[in-house]
Design a protein around this motif. Structure first.
Motif, short mmCIF file in Angstrom:
data_model
loop_
_atom_site.label_atom_id
_atom_site.label_comp_id
_atom_site.label_asym_id
_atom_site.label_seq_id
_atom_site.Cartn_x
_atom_site.Cartn_y
_atom_site.Cartn_z
N ILE A 32 2.09 -1.28 8.95
CA ILE A 32 1.20 -2.17 10.04
C ILE A 32 1.94 -3.00 10.88
O ILE A 32 1.56 -3.03 12.02
CB ILE A 32 0.42 -2.92 8.73
CG1 ILE A 32 -0.61 -1.96 8.39
CG2 ILE A 32 -0.16 -4.06 9.54
CD1 ILE A 32 -1.32 -2.77 7.04
N ILE A 33 3.24 -3.62 10.53
CA ILE A 33 4.05 -4.43 11.43
C ILE A 33 4.62 -3.57 12.50
O ILE A 33 4.65 -3.75 13.62
CB ILE A 33 5.01 -4.87 10.42
CG1 ILE A 33 4.58 -6.24 9.77
CG2 ILE A 33 6.25 -5.62 11.38
CD1 ILE A 33 5.59 -6.73 8.67
N ARG A 34 4.98 -2.20 11.85
CA ARG A 34 5.54 -1.36 13.03
C ARG A 34 4.51 -0.97 14.44
O ARG A 34 4.84 -1.00 15.29
CB ARG A 34 5.69 -0.14 12.39
CG ARG A 34 6.61 0.88 13.34
CD ARG A 34 6.49 2.65 12.71
NE ARG A 34 5.09 2.93 12.95
CZ ARG A 34 4.50 3.57 13.96
NH1 ARG A 34 5.06 3.19 15.17
NH2 ARG A 34 3.17 3.85 13.88
N THR A 42 4.58 -9.69 19.91
CA THR A 42 5.61 -10.60 19.45
C THR A 42 5.36 -11.38 18.17
O THR A 42 4.29 -11.89 18.06
CB THR A 42 6.40 -11.60 20.37
OG1 THR A 42 6.29 -11.02 21.64
CG2 THR A 42 7.45 -12.49 19.88
N LEU A 43 6.05 -10.88 17.17
CA LEU A 43 6.02 -11.40 15.60
C LEU A 43 6.47 -13.18 15.88
O LEU A 43 7.54 -13.27 16.10
CB LEU A 43 6.73 -10.67 14.77
CG LEU A 43 6.16 -11.28 13.26
CD1 LEU A 43 4.77 -11.20 12.77
CD2 LEU A 43 7.18 -10.53 12.34
N ILE A 98 -6.71 -2.19 17.32
CA ILE A 98 -5.80 -1.50 16.31
C ILE A 98 -5.93 -1.52 14.99
O ILE A 98 -5.85 -0.53 14.12
CB ILE A 98 -4.25 -2.10 16.70
CG1 ILE A 98 -3.87 -1.78 18.31
CG2 ILE A 98 -3.08 -1.77 15.70
CD1 ILE A 98 -2.64 -2.78 18.43
N ILE A 99 -6.69 -2.54 14.51
CA ILE A 99 -7.42 -2.45 13.26
C ILE A 99 -8.45 -1.69 12.82
O ILE A 99 -8.54 -0.79 11.89
CB ILE A 99 -7.72 -3.90 12.65
CG1 ILE A 99 -6.44 -4.77 12.66
CG2 ILE A 99 -8.58 -3.82 11.57
CD1 ILE A 99 -6.76 -6.36 12.48
N PRO A 109 -10.20 7.37 13.96
CA PRO A 109 -8.82 7.79 13.58
C PRO A 109 -7.86 7.07 14.48
O PRO A 109 -8.13 6.96 15.44
CB PRO A 109 -9.05 9.36 13.60
CG PRO A 109 -10.45 9.53 13.46
CD PRO A 109 -10.97 8.33 13.95
N GLY A 110 -6.79 6.69 14.03
CA GLY A 110 -5.47 6.16 15.02
C GLY A 110 -5.66 4.60 14.75
O GLY A 110 -4.75 4.02 15.01
N THR A 111 -6.85 3.97 14.21
CA THR A 111 -6.71 2.50 13.94
C THR A 111 -6.05 2.50 12.52
O THR A 111 -6.11 3.77 11.81
CB THR A 111 -8.37 2.15 13.96
OG1 THR A 111 -9.04 2.80 12.95
CG2 THR A 111 -8.81 2.41 15.31
N ILE A 112 -5.67 1.27 12.06
CA ILE A 112 -5.05 1.15 10.54
C ILE A 112 -6.45 1.44 9.56
O ILE A 112 -6.05 2.32 8.84
CB ILE A 112 -4.70 -0.16 10.63
CG1 ILE A 112 -3.48 -0.52 11.64
CG2 ILE A 112 -4.43 -0.60 9.18
CD1 ILE A 112 -3.17 -1.76 11.82
#
Ligand code: GDP
Ligand code: MG
Length: 160
Positions: A32-34, A42-43, A98-99, A109-112
């Motif tokens: 997930i972070i990746r 930016t984290l 992205i979620i 598909p492609g989302t988390i």
């Protein structure tokens, strides 16, 4: 002191994301972070937490009348959670894309959620749904001193 590059016309925002206990148990924290790192966000805040009932109830206050509320609070407090703050241009809406949709069976598909989930009550990750919600959630989960103000050195390769 680090010199921040001013980005012309940018819409720099912060959002709150949390890997829920199912995501941590299933070993998906790194993946997930990746995805957010690879995207170019930016984290700026990160911690592994055992969430209290009080925090879970405050976080999901908007859903307190819903039939799934107590089960949701039980679930969020049932194991380790990874709380994060991410920064970037338009990060609030983009992080939600992205979620993927709330129910993993209908997330693209492609989302988390679309790639890793099958059940609405085990949908791996939370993300703030609007800039105002993000501000509320960031201050609920993080103290100011837990957030780090920094800018990636590749910033000019990310933003025009
Ligand atoms: P999100 O913003 O996509 O996370 O979705 P919501 O804000 O609508 O709901 C918050 C969380 O409550 C979801 O991520 C789910 O974990 C859970 N949830 C929402 N709707 C349902 C439901 O109908 N049943 C169950 N069991 N959980 C739900
Ligand atoms: Mg929501």
């Amino acid at each position: 002191m680090y010199q921040f590059v001013k980005l012309a016309g940018s819409n720099l925002e912060r959002t709150f994301l949390a890997v829920k206990p199912d995501g941590v148990q299933r070993g998906l924290v790194g993946e997930i972070i990746r995805r957010y790192e690879a995207k170019g966000f930016t984290l700026v805040g990160l911690k592994l937490m055992q969430v209290s009932r009080e925090l879970a109830e405050q976080h999901y206050d908007v859903h307190k009348e819903r039939p799934f509320f107590s089960g949701l609070v039980d679930f969020i407090t049932s194991g380790a959670v990874v709380a994060m703050v991410w920064e970037g241009d338009g990060v609030v809406a983009s992080a939600r894309k992205i979620i993927g949709a709330t129910n993993p069976l209908t997330s693209e598909p492609g989302t988390i959620r679309g790639d890793y989930g099958v059940s609405i009550g085990r949908n791996l990750i939370h993300g703030s749904d609007a800039p105002e919600t993000a501000q509320r959630e960031i201050s609920l989960w993080f103290k100011d001193e837990e957030l780090v103000n920094w800018q990636p050195s590749v910033i000019s390769w990310l933003y025009e």
